[in-house]
Write an enzyme that holds these catalytic residues in place. Structure first.
Site, PDB file in Angstrom:
ATOM      1  N   PHE A 115    -101.505 131.461 -25.929  1.00 14.25           N
ATOM      2  CA  PHE A 115    -100.446 130.441 -25.842  1.00 14.25           C
ATOM      3  C   PHE A 115    -100.115 130.115 -24.388  1.00 14.25           C
ATOM      4  O   PHE A 115     -98.987 129.771 -24.064  1.00 14.25           O
ATOM      5  CB  PHE A 115     -99.173 130.897 -26.557  1.00 14.25           C
ATOM      6  CG  PHE A 115     -99.192 130.726 -28.044  1.00 14.25           C
ATOM      7  CD1 PHE A 115    -100.249 130.097 -28.685  1.00 14.25           C
ATOM      8  CD2 PHE A 115     -98.155 131.199 -28.823  1.00 14.25           C
ATOM      9  CE1 PHE A 115    -100.261 129.935 -30.058  1.00 14.25           C
ATOM     10  CE2 PHE A 115     -98.159 131.046 -30.205  1.00 14.25           C
ATOM     11  CZ  PHE A 115     -99.220 130.409 -30.818  1.00 14.25           C
ATOM     12  N   TYR A 135    -106.777 133.157 -39.165  1.00  8.92           N
ATOM     13  CA  TYR A 135    -106.676 131.764 -38.722  1.00  8.92           C
ATOM     14  C   TYR A 135    -107.341 130.901 -39.772  1.00  8.92           C
ATOM     15  O   TYR A 135    -108.552 130.805 -39.860  1.00  8.92           O
ATOM     16  CB  TYR A 135    -107.396 131.551 -37.394  1.00  8.92           C
ATOM     17  CG  TYR A 135    -106.773 132.213 -36.187  1.00  8.92           C
ATOM     18  CD1 TYR A 135    -105.493 132.761 -36.231  1.00  8.92           C
ATOM     19  CD2 TYR A 135    -107.455 132.277 -34.986  1.00  8.92           C
ATOM     20  CE1 TYR A 135    -104.936 133.368 -35.112  1.00  8.92           C
ATOM     21  CE2 TYR A 135    -106.906 132.867 -33.868  1.00  8.92           C
ATOM     22  CZ  TYR A 135    -105.650 133.411 -33.928  1.00  8.92           C
ATOM     23  OH  TYR A 135    -105.108 134.009 -32.820  1.00  8.92           O
ATOM     24  N   LEU A 166    -100.883 127.653 -22.658  1.00 12.89           N
ATOM     25  CA  LEU A 166    -100.565 126.239 -22.450  1.00 12.89           C
ATOM     26  C   LEU A 166     -99.465 125.764 -23.372  1.00 12.89           C
ATOM     27  O   LEU A 166     -98.615 124.974 -22.987  1.00 12.89           O
ATOM     28  CB  LEU A 166    -101.821 125.380 -22.666  1.00 12.89           C
ATOM     29  CG  LEU A 166    -102.962 125.616 -21.682  1.00 12.89           C
ATOM     30  CD1 LEU A 166    -104.098 124.639 -21.969  1.00 12.89           C
ATOM     31  CD2 LEU A 166    -102.495 125.470 -20.249  1.00 12.89           C
ATOM     32  N   PRO A 226     -92.693 125.303 -17.178  1.00 14.18           N
ATOM     33  CA  PRO A 226     -91.241 125.307 -17.054  1.00 14.18           C
ATOM     34  C   PRO A 226     -90.702 123.890 -16.994  1.00 14.18           C
ATOM     35  O   PRO A 226     -91.415 122.950 -16.701  1.00 14.18           O
ATOM     36  CB  PRO A 226     -91.007 126.031 -15.727  1.00 14.18           C
ATOM     37  CG  PRO A 226     -92.235 125.715 -14.927  1.00 14.18           C
ATOM     38  CD  PRO A 226     -93.365 125.654 -15.925  1.00 14.18           C
TER      39      PRO A 226
END
Length: 291
Positions: free
Chosen positions: A220, A63, A222, A227
């Site tokens: 991930f 990262y 969030l 939907p």
């Protein structure tokens, strides 16, 4: 809804952490590359999370590169005794920002040494081996190197990331896998086709984790979580005077005691919103309505 979860409960050195962690990936620059746009805020996010009771941080030396590890060390070292820092190995980044496997045994050893150096640790409490799809290095060679590093004392517990139920079952036959880190959320409970390939896992992986007392750490949760349309999530959010993102976090905490969400953000305000989601109590009616 349990407030804590224990990693490797039957081991000689189990780790008990609060059930809402923090994923550091979003602290980097654009495309998970380079320094944060606001370094001071990034450091404050880490300090605020830990001060609020978060004691599980997820990072990786790819990262940035090394950006989140260096931020964690600058913000929090010397580390609190109850703080668990979890990192990942098995991948690296090229100068064109592509993600490529870095999973030969010598590469995994190099990654662990780099994580120890950049985090300022003598042992990493938890390391996930990130599987990068079919390739020339068999799973038993990758995990064998990880277990060897564990025996050397550089790793306390070994986990797997981005695995199918079949891969997890194979890993469990090879040695003491302690955790799983997969993409999982209210809207992501089956195998998904993503721009960079399929995301394995889902409820079948969670079921296997529960059978073996393995925390499943959703990443991930969030970013790709909600939907469309958002009618049911929005309605539950309205009932609780919360945001749809907060309801997604609350749903994870209620759905299974073996889920350890690590929602990430580069905003101090959003961090506080995410932390507040742990206080939302979804009723049985709410959960049934969400399906």
């Amino acid at each position: 809804m349990p407030a804590t979860i224990t990693i490797a409960p039957d081991s000689a050195r189990p780790l008990t952490v609060s059930r809402l962690g923090y994923g550091t990936m979003r602290l980097t620059g654009p495309d998970i590359w380079g320094e944060p746009a606001n370094r001071a805020e990034a450091l404050q996010i880490l300090r605020t999370a830990v001060e609020a009771g978060v004691n599980f941080l997820d990072t990786a030396d790819y990262y940035g590169q090394d950006v989140t590890n260096r931020l964690i060390r600058e913000a929090l070292h010397p580390y609190r005794a109850d703080l668990v820092i979890c990192t990942k190995v098995g991948a690296t980044r090229r100068p064109d920002k592509s993600w490529v496997p870095f999973n030969r045994p010598e590469q995994l050893r190099q990654s662990i040494d780099n994580n120890l150096r950049t985090l300022g640790q003598e042992q990493v409490q938890l390391v996930h081996l990130r599987l990068m799809g079919p390739g020339p290095v068999p799973l038993d060679e990758q995990l064998g190197a990880m277990f060897e590093l564990q025996q050397q004392g550089k790793i306390l517990h070994v986990g797997l990331s981005n695995v199918t139920a079949e891969e997890l079952a194979a890993g469990l036959r090879l040695g003491p896998v302690a955790t799983v880190e997969n993409m999982f959320s209210y809207a992501q409970r089956t195998t998904l086709q993503l721009p960079h390939g399929a995301n394995p896992g889902g409820e079948e992986v969670l079921h296997l984790c529960a059978q073996h007392q393995l925390p499943l750490i959703p990443f991930f949760s969030l970013l790709h979580a909600l939907p469309k349309p958002l009618d049911r999530v929005a309605e539950v959010a309205r009932r609780h005077e919360a945001t749809p993102a907060q309801v997604n976090i609350a749903w994870l905490l209620h759905h299974s005691p073996w889920l350890l969400p690590i929602p990430g953000t580069s905003s101090l305000a959003h961090l506080r919103e995410n932390l507040a989601a742990a206080a939302i109590r979804l009723s049985a009616e709410d959960m049934a309505y969400l399906g």
